[in-house]
Motif scaffolding. Structure first.
Motif, PDB file in Angstrom:
ATOM      1  N   LEU A 136       0.962  -1.219  -0.019  1.00  0.00           N
ATOM      2  CA  LEU A 136       0.034  -0.009  -0.075  1.00  0.00           C
ATOM      3  C   LEU A 136       0.887   1.283   0.023  1.00  0.00           C
ATOM      4  CD1 LEU A 136      -2.886  -1.052   2.679  1.00  0.00           C
ATOM      5  CD2 LEU A 136      -2.878  -1.168   0.233  1.00  0.00           C
ATOM      6  N   GLU A 137       2.239   1.270  -0.319  1.00  0.00           N
ATOM      7  CA  GLU A 137       2.864   2.245  -0.553  1.00  0.00           C
ATOM      8  C   GLU A 137       2.385   3.450  -1.359  1.00  0.00           C
ATOM      9  OE1 GLU A 137       5.620  -1.313   0.202  1.00  0.00           O
ATOM     10  OE2 GLU A 137       3.889  -0.789  -1.013  1.00  0.00           O
ATOM     11  N   ALA A 138       1.808   3.224  -2.383  1.00  0.00           N
ATOM     12  CA  ALA A 138       1.322   4.444  -3.047  1.00  0.00           C
ATOM     13  C   ALA A 138       0.042   5.099  -2.468  1.00  0.00           C
ATOM     14  CB  ALA A 138       0.434   3.834  -4.359  1.00  0.00           C
ATOM     15  N   ALA A 139      -0.613   4.412  -1.400  1.00  0.00           N
ATOM     16  CA  ALA A 139      -1.707   5.037  -0.600  1.00  0.00           C
ATOM     17  C   ALA A 139      -1.047   5.755   0.597  1.00  0.00           C
ATOM     18  CB  ALA A 139      -2.622   4.150  -0.325  1.00  0.00           C
ATOM     19  N   HIS A 140       0.227   5.741   0.994  1.00  0.00           N
ATOM     20  CA  HIS A 140       0.590   5.980   2.336  1.00  0.00           C
ATOM     21  C   HIS A 140       0.425   7.336   2.611  1.00  0.00           C
ATOM     22  CE1 HIS A 140       4.381   3.133   3.043  1.00  0.00           C
ATOM     23  NE2 HIS A 140       3.384   2.534   3.184  1.00  0.00           N
ATOM     24  N   VAL A 141       0.250   8.386   1.575  1.00  0.00           N
ATOM     25  CA  VAL A 141      -0.071   9.756   2.065  1.00  0.00           C
ATOM     26  C   VAL A 141      -1.778   9.707   2.565  1.00  0.00           C
ATOM     27  CG1 VAL A 141      -0.385  12.220   1.193  1.00  0.00           C
ATOM     28  CG2 VAL A 141       1.391  10.864   0.743  1.00  0.00           C
ATOM     29  N   TRP A 142      -2.164   9.012   1.921  1.00  0.00           N
ATOM     30  CA  TRP A 142      -3.726   8.715   2.393  1.00  0.00           C
ATOM     31  C   TRP A 142      -4.105   8.026   3.733  1.00  0.00           C
ATOM     32  CZ3 TRP A 142      -6.798  12.239  -0.278  1.00  0.00           C
ATOM     33  CH2 TRP A 142      -6.792  12.533  -1.402  1.00  0.00           C
ATOM     34  N   ILE A 143      -3.056   7.065   3.902  1.00  0.00           N
ATOM     35  CA  ILE A 143      -3.340   6.354   5.205  1.00  0.00           C
ATOM     36  C   ILE A 143      -2.751   7.304   6.259  1.00  0.00           C
ATOM     37  CG2 ILE A 143      -2.069   4.392   6.453  1.00  0.00           C
ATOM     38  CD1 ILE A 143      -2.025   2.943   3.500  1.00  0.00           C
ATOM     39  N   SER A 144      -1.965   8.308   6.074  1.00  0.00           N
ATOM     40  CA  SER A 144      -0.965   9.022   7.037  1.00  0.00           C
ATOM     41  C   SER A 144      -2.300   9.846   7.799  1.00  0.00           C
ATOM     42  CB  SER A 144      -0.252  10.017   6.519  1.00  0.00           C
ATOM     43  OG  SER A 144      -0.531  11.149   5.564  1.00  0.00           O
ATOM     44  N   ILE A 145      -3.424  10.065   6.959  1.00  0.00           N
ATOM     45  CA  ILE A 145      -4.769  10.931   7.528  1.00  0.00           C
ATOM     46  C   ILE A 145      -5.257  10.499   8.633  1.00  0.00           C
ATOM     47  CG2 ILE A 145      -6.874  12.191   6.928  1.00  0.00           C
ATOM     48  CD1 ILE A 145      -5.881  12.381   4.049  1.00  0.00           C
ATOM     49  N   PRO A 146      -5.965   9.106   8.727  1.00  0.00           N
ATOM     50  CA  PRO A 146      -6.477   8.590   9.802  1.00  0.00           C
ATOM     51  C   PRO A 146      -5.304   8.339  10.854  1.00  0.00           C
ATOM     52  CG  PRO A 146      -6.257   6.937   8.110  1.00  0.00           C
ATOM     53  CD  PRO A 146      -6.054   8.333   7.324  1.00  0.00           C
ATOM     54  N   PHE A 147      -4.150   8.093  10.574  1.00  0.00           N
ATOM     55  CA  PHE A 147      -3.082   7.885  11.726  1.00  0.00           C
ATOM     56  C   PHE A 147      -2.811   9.088  12.235  1.00  0.00           C
ATOM     57  CE2 PHE A 147      -2.543   3.946   9.950  1.00  0.00           C
ATOM     58  CZ  PHE A 147      -1.363   3.154  10.506  1.00  0.00           C
ATOM     59  N   TRP A 148      -2.608  10.305  11.595  1.00  0.00           N
ATOM     60  CA  TRP A 148      -2.579  11.566  12.142  1.00  0.00           C
ATOM     61  C   TRP A 148      -3.912  11.875  12.943  1.00  0.00           C
ATOM     62  CZ3 TRP A 148       0.058  15.217  14.340  1.00  0.00           C
ATOM     63  CH2 TRP A 148      -0.511  16.603  14.326  1.00  0.00           C
ATOM     64  N   THR A 149      -4.843  11.898  12.466  1.00  0.00           N
ATOM     65  CA  THR A 149      -6.086  11.969  13.196  1.00  0.00           C
ATOM     66  C   THR A 149      -6.268  11.268  14.600  1.00  0.00           C
ATOM     67  OG1 THR A 149      -7.270  12.233  11.273  1.00  0.00           O
ATOM     68  CG2 THR A 149      -8.564  12.226  13.164  1.00  0.00           C
ATOM     69  N   VAL A 150      -5.834  10.092  14.623  1.00  0.00           N
ATOM     70  CA  VAL A 150      -5.862   9.197  15.607  1.00  0.00           C
ATOM     71  C   VAL A 150      -4.949   9.542  16.591  1.00  0.00           C
ATOM     72  CG1 VAL A 150      -5.087   7.048  16.579  1.00  0.00           C
ATOM     73  CG2 VAL A 150      -6.706   7.178  14.601  1.00  0.00           C
ATOM     74  N   TYR A 151      -3.706  10.102  16.291  1.00  0.00           N
ATOM     75  CA  TYR A 151      -2.618  10.555  16.988  1.00  0.00           C
ATOM     76  C   TYR A 151      -2.911  11.781  17.842  1.00  0.00           C
ATOM     77  CZ  TYR A 151       1.914  11.705  18.695  1.00  0.00           C
ATOM     78  OH  TYR A 151       3.114  12.284  19.508  1.00  0.00           O
ATOM     79  N   ALA A 152      -3.638  12.875  16.933  1.00  0.00           N
ATOM     80  CA  ALA A 152      -4.061  14.085  17.517  1.00  0.00           C
ATOM     81  C   ALA A 152      -5.114  13.805  18.602  1.00  0.00           C
ATOM     82  CB  ALA A 152      -4.490  14.912  16.430  1.00  0.00           C
ATOM     83  N   ILE A 153      -6.111  13.149  18.450  1.00  0.00           N
ATOM     84  CA  ILE A 153      -7.232  12.603  19.441  1.00  0.00           C
ATOM     85  C   ILE A 153      -6.374  12.316  20.437  1.00  0.00           C
ATOM     86  CG2 ILE A 153      -9.252  11.486  19.509  1.00  0.00           C
ATOM     87  CD1 ILE A 153     -10.056  11.780  16.728  1.00  0.00           C
ATOM     88  N   ALA A 154      -5.684  11.303  20.284  1.00  0.00           N
ATOM     89  CA  ALA A 154      -5.221  10.558  21.650  1.00  0.00           C
ATOM     90  C   ALA A 154      -4.208  11.419  22.323  1.00  0.00           C
ATOM     91  CB  ALA A 154      -4.255   9.484  21.029  1.00  0.00           C
ATOM     92  N   VAL A 155      -3.464  12.315  22.017  1.00  0.00           N
ATOM     93  CA  VAL A 155      -2.659  13.317  22.555  1.00  0.00           C
ATOM     94  C   VAL A 155      -3.545  14.338  23.280  1.00  0.00           C
ATOM     95  CG1 VAL A 155      -0.925  15.234  22.544  1.00  0.00           C
ATOM     96  CG2 VAL A 155      -0.622  13.214  21.092  1.00  0.00           C
ATOM     97  N   LEU A 156      -4.714  14.943  22.306  1.00  0.00           N
ATOM     98  CA  LEU A 156      -5.375  15.997  22.992  1.00  0.00           C
ATOM     99  C   LEU A 156      -6.384  15.086  24.072  1.00  0.00           C
ATOM    100  CD1 LEU A 156      -6.652  18.575  23.122  1.00  0.00           C
ATOM    101  CD2 LEU A 156      -8.075  18.015  21.438  1.00  0.00           C
ATOM    102  N   GLY A 157      -6.943  14.119  23.945  1.00  0.00           N
ATOM    103  CA  GLY A 157      -7.874  13.512  24.881  1.00  0.00           C
ATOM    104  C   GLY A 157      -7.029  13.051  26.194  1.00  0.00           C
ATOM    105  N   ASN A 158      -5.959  12.792  26.059  1.00  0.00           N
ATOM    106  CA  ASN A 158      -5.127  11.980  27.203  1.00  0.00           C
ATOM    107  C   ASN A 158      -4.638  13.294  28.025  1.00  0.00           C
ATOM    108  OD1 ASN A 158      -5.354   9.104  27.413  1.00  0.00           O
ATOM    109  ND2 ASN A 158      -4.751   9.484  25.306  1.00  0.00           N
ATOM    110  N   PHE A 159      -4.131  14.331  27.326  1.00  0.00           N
ATOM    111  CA  PHE A 159      -3.377  15.481  28.235  1.00  0.00           C
ATOM    112  C   PHE A 159      -4.904  15.944  28.823  1.00  0.00           C
ATOM    113  CE2 PHE A 159       0.358  15.726  25.946  1.00  0.00           C
ATOM    114  CZ  PHE A 159       1.171  15.970  27.007  1.00  0.00           C
ATOM    115  N   THR A 160      -5.950  16.166  28.162  1.00  0.00           N
ATOM    116  CA  THR A 160      -7.223  16.566  28.987  1.00  0.00           C
ATOM    117  C   THR A 160      -7.520  16.099  30.198  1.00  0.00           C
ATOM    118  OG1 THR A 160      -8.045  17.581  26.480  1.00  0.00           O
ATOM    119  CG2 THR A 160      -9.728  17.177  28.527  1.00  0.00           C
ATOM    120  N   ILE A 161      -7.505  14.701  30.028  1.00  0.00           N
ATOM    121  CA  ILE A 161      -7.815  13.865  31.248  1.00  0.00           C
ATOM    122  C   ILE A 161      -6.894  14.283  32.371  1.00  0.00           C
ATOM    123  CG2 ILE A 161      -7.978  11.665  32.121  1.00  0.00           C
ATOM    124  CD1 ILE A 161     -10.209  11.858  30.859  1.00  0.00           C
TER     125      ILE A 161
END
Length: 315
Positions: free
Chosen positions: A23-48
């Protein structure tokens, strides 16, 4: 010019992380959910962490364990996501051999710590529901501290042999890891030696360490459910069951993908490789996202504190 991917070597200076093979050709698209997950995880856990620190009424064992879980999730996601995103965005695939083993240690260590914290949270719910009158005398601050230290120490010690064993194997086949991060079995599978010791130890950790955690949690929640169904009123049963259901969902979201991922790596040779990696990513990344969302939404105290915070800012 020799090909560094096939040249004989022992303990190579670098590994090459392949990302998600096929899925190398789709790495840029795959990065979108990965980045979203990371942002939510960092924001949510720091909020807790912020809410529990600021709200004096939340300074009790349940929320201390929740803070431990948030810190563990932050370390776990930060151990994997930044390197994965650098592969998807910048094609930065190289990782030093020692850095790979360090990442491997952090991933597996904090997975074991998270499992231990879930056991501690199950104990907290057991005492709160089955022996509420003695809750404050059983789970005192010193006891909570000792439980936390024991969980961290167990995770660090149990995981230590994994990189030590991985370091001793000769890697003379290839230095390409078909993963976006270094995990135990993916690295050990590259060795050109009999690595059954590593594989057996990994299974020992999976079944004997984490398996015991599952048994303890199952026993705790069996007793909790018995206590719930013995309550006199339906409203009381529904209220307490609603609280416990969020804990059970978090527990299932952690253990089921983890068991499936570990067994698939070892015995699912016919399963497509990209499916392996996506399941492993769900196992590593979804709990850090789900935990603050579920506990934040289900906890009236945390929800109320956040509402007051935003209300005061808005006025």
């Amino acid at each position: 010019m020799s090909d560094s991917n096939t040249t004989d070597f022992t303990n190579p200076s670098t590994f090459i992380l392949q990302g998600i093979p096929g899925l190398e050709a789709a790495h840029v698209w795959i990065s979108i959910p990965f980045w979203t997950v990371y942002a939510i995880a960092v924001l949510g856990n720091f909020t807790i962490l912020f809410v529990v620190k600021m709200e004096q009424s939340l300074h009790e064992p349940m929320y201390y364990f929740l803070c431990m879980l948030a810190i563990t999730d932050l370390v776990l996601t930060t151990s994997t996501l930044p390197k994965s995103l650098s592969i998807f965005w910048f094609n930065s695939r190289e990782i030093h051999f020692s850095a790979c083993l360090t990442q491997m240690y952090f991933i597996h260590c904090f997975l074991e710590i998270e499992s231990g914290i879930l056991v501690a949270m199950a104990l907290d719910r057991y005492v709160a529901i089955c022996d509420p009158l003695r809750y404050s005398t059983i789970l005192t601050n010193p006891v909570v501290t000792k439980i936390g230290l024991a969980v961290v120490l167990r995770g660090c010690v149990v995981t230590l042999p994994i990189p030590i064993l991985a370091r001793q194997w000769p890697y003379c086949r290839t230095n390409i890891i078909p993963q976006p991060y270094c995990v135990h079995i993916a690295v050990v599978n590259l060795a050109c030696a009999d690595t059954r010791v590593s594989s057996y130890y990994g299974l020992f950790v999976l079944f004997c360490v984490r398996g015991l955690d599952v048994i303890f949690i199952a026993v705790s929640y069996t007793q909790i459910l018995r206590a719930i169904f013995s309550l006199p009123t339906k409203d009381a049963r529904l209220k307490i069951f609603g609280t416990c259901s969020s804990h059970l969902f978090v527990i299932l979201a952690f253990y089921i993908p983890g068991l499936f991922s570990s067994l698939t790596y070892r015995f699912g040779q016919n399963v497509p490789r990209h499916f392996h990696i996506l399941i492993a990513s769900v196992y590593l990344l979804m709990p850090p996202v789900l935990n603050p969302v579920i506990y934040g939404v289900r906890s009236k105290q945390i929800r109320g504190r956040l509402l007051r915070l935003f209300t005061h800012k808005g006025t």
